[in-house]
Motif scaffolding. Structure first.
Motif, PDB file in Angstrom:
ATOM      1  N   ASN A  75      38.907 -17.714  11.199  1.00 19.46           N
ATOM      2  CA  ASN A  75      38.877 -16.403  11.109  1.00 19.46           C
ATOM      3  C   ASN A  75      40.182 -15.209  11.439  1.00 19.46           C
ATOM      4  OD1 ASN A  75      36.456 -15.870  12.740  1.00 19.46           O
ATOM      5  ND2 ASN A  75      36.840 -17.998  12.705  1.00 19.46           N
ATOM      6  N   ALA A  76      41.752 -16.303  11.550  1.00 21.41           N
ATOM      7  CA  ALA A  76      42.887 -15.418  11.748  1.00 21.41           C
ATOM      8  C   ALA A  76      43.157 -14.864  10.519  1.00 21.41           C
ATOM      9  CB  ALA A  76      44.110 -17.011  12.133  1.00 21.41           C
ATOM     10  N   ALA A  77      42.665 -15.284   9.603  1.00 28.25           N
ATOM     11  CA  ALA A  77      43.003 -14.927   7.830  1.00 28.25           C
ATOM     12  C   ALA A  77      42.764 -13.118   8.367  1.00 28.25           C
ATOM     13  CB  ALA A  77      42.525 -15.520   6.398  1.00 28.25           C
ATOM     14  N   ILE A  78      41.802 -12.759   8.917  1.00 27.11           N
ATOM     15  CA  ILE A  78      41.080 -11.192   8.597  1.00 27.11           C
ATOM     16  C   ILE A  78      40.659 -10.996   9.762  1.00 27.11           C
ATOM     17  CG2 ILE A  78      39.389 -12.481   6.856  1.00 27.11           C
ATOM     18  CD1 ILE A  78      36.923 -12.363   9.675  1.00 27.11           C
ATOM     19  N   VAL A  79      41.634 -11.095  10.518  1.00 25.15           N
ATOM     20  CA  VAL A  79      41.746 -10.560  11.907  1.00 25.15           C
ATOM     21  C   VAL A  79      42.699  -8.907  11.728  1.00 25.15           C
ATOM     22  CG1 VAL A  79      43.729 -10.015  13.966  1.00 25.15           C
ATOM     23  CG2 VAL A  79      42.631 -12.457  13.699  1.00 25.15           C
ATOM     24  N   TYR A  80      42.940  -8.102  10.996  1.00 30.47           N
ATOM     25  CA  TYR A  80      43.646  -7.163  10.121  1.00 30.47           C
ATOM     26  C   TYR A  80      42.572  -6.235   9.214  1.00 30.47           C
ATOM     27  CZ  TYR A  80      48.204  -9.548  10.310  1.00 30.47           C
ATOM     28  OH  TYR A  80      50.005  -9.748  10.976  1.00 30.47           O
TER      29      TYR A  80
END
Length: 242
Positions: free
Chosen positions: A60-65
């Protein structure tokens, strides 16, 4: 375009929840629950913390952007959210390692003897290095722009590789745990597919589906955060503004 993204993002959140429910239910219902006393119940924290940190939170952190409503925010805010989520994921994974090492010490089992353990410890080491490098390169105000631009493609590539390592270590660990418990400490053999084996096999498939969903979102170039000040940024921000 944003409504298509949110469909897949909603699917990703559902898979996140299912992965968490399955791994917690497995260790509560079939493995007896949790403790911090170097017993078998102590070990049960290991799969829960590793799946929660290295897979769910990391993915989930990987797709924040990529989330369109974040494009209207300052990029520094997104960086802090991304770094904060990754830091919590790293803490959970380190607690997961502590759980398994403490358990092994309590029952006199050797550490780091399997392929799973080698992949897992390598994943956490790479993750730690990646987080520190990202902190120095992207968040410290003293880092010059040329370092950030040079580091960015390496950071992105390493992030994807770490996610692959995370998926591999969690799936191999789940399989190793089933082989050891069902074939060594249970009347039902793994090959006979008792209910626990079927349930945990589904957990493995959910983890695979989660990883595929993350990489699917990362693969679509139109879902990349537009660079601030570009014409493309103004057009895409117009699309996502209600």
């Amino acid at each position: 375009m944003s409504h298509i993204f949110y469909f897949f993002y909603g699917l990703l959140l559902c898979l996140s929840l299912l992965c968490e429910v399955f791994v917690v239910t497995w260790n509560l219902h079939w493995r007896g629950g949790f403790a911090w006393d170097r017993s078998l119940l102590h070990f049960n924290w290991h799969p829960v913390l590793m799946v929660s940190g290295l897979v769910i939170l990391y993915g989930n952190a990987a797709i924040v952007y990529r989330i369109p409503f974040t494009w209207k925010q300052r990029k520094l805010v997104c960086k802090l959210v991304h770094a904060g989520m990754m830091f919590v994921a790293l803490l959970l994974s380190m607690l997961g390692l502590s759980a398994v090492f403490d358990f092994h010490q309590g029952v006199n089992i050797p550490n780091l003897y399997s392929v799973h353990s080698w992949v897992g410890i390598s994943t956490v080491f790479l993750f730690s290095s990646q987080w520190i490098l990202g902190l120095v390169g992207f968040l410290l105000p003293c880092s010059p722009p040329w370092i950030r631009s040079s580091l960015k493609p390496v950071h992105i590539w390493m992030g994807k590789m770490i996610l692959i390592f995370s998926l591999a270590s969690c799936i191999s660990g789940i399989n190793e745990k089933l082989l050891l418990t069902l074939n060594g400490m249970s009347a039902a053999m793994y090959s006979e597919l008792p209910v626990e084996a079927v349930f945990v096999n589904f957990l493995g498939m959910l983890i695979v589906a989660f990883g595929v969903s993350v990489f699917g979102i990362l693969f679509v170039k139109k879902w990349q955060r537009p660079e601030d000040g570009s014409e493309n940024a103004r057009l895409l921000l117009t699309e996502v503004t209600p």
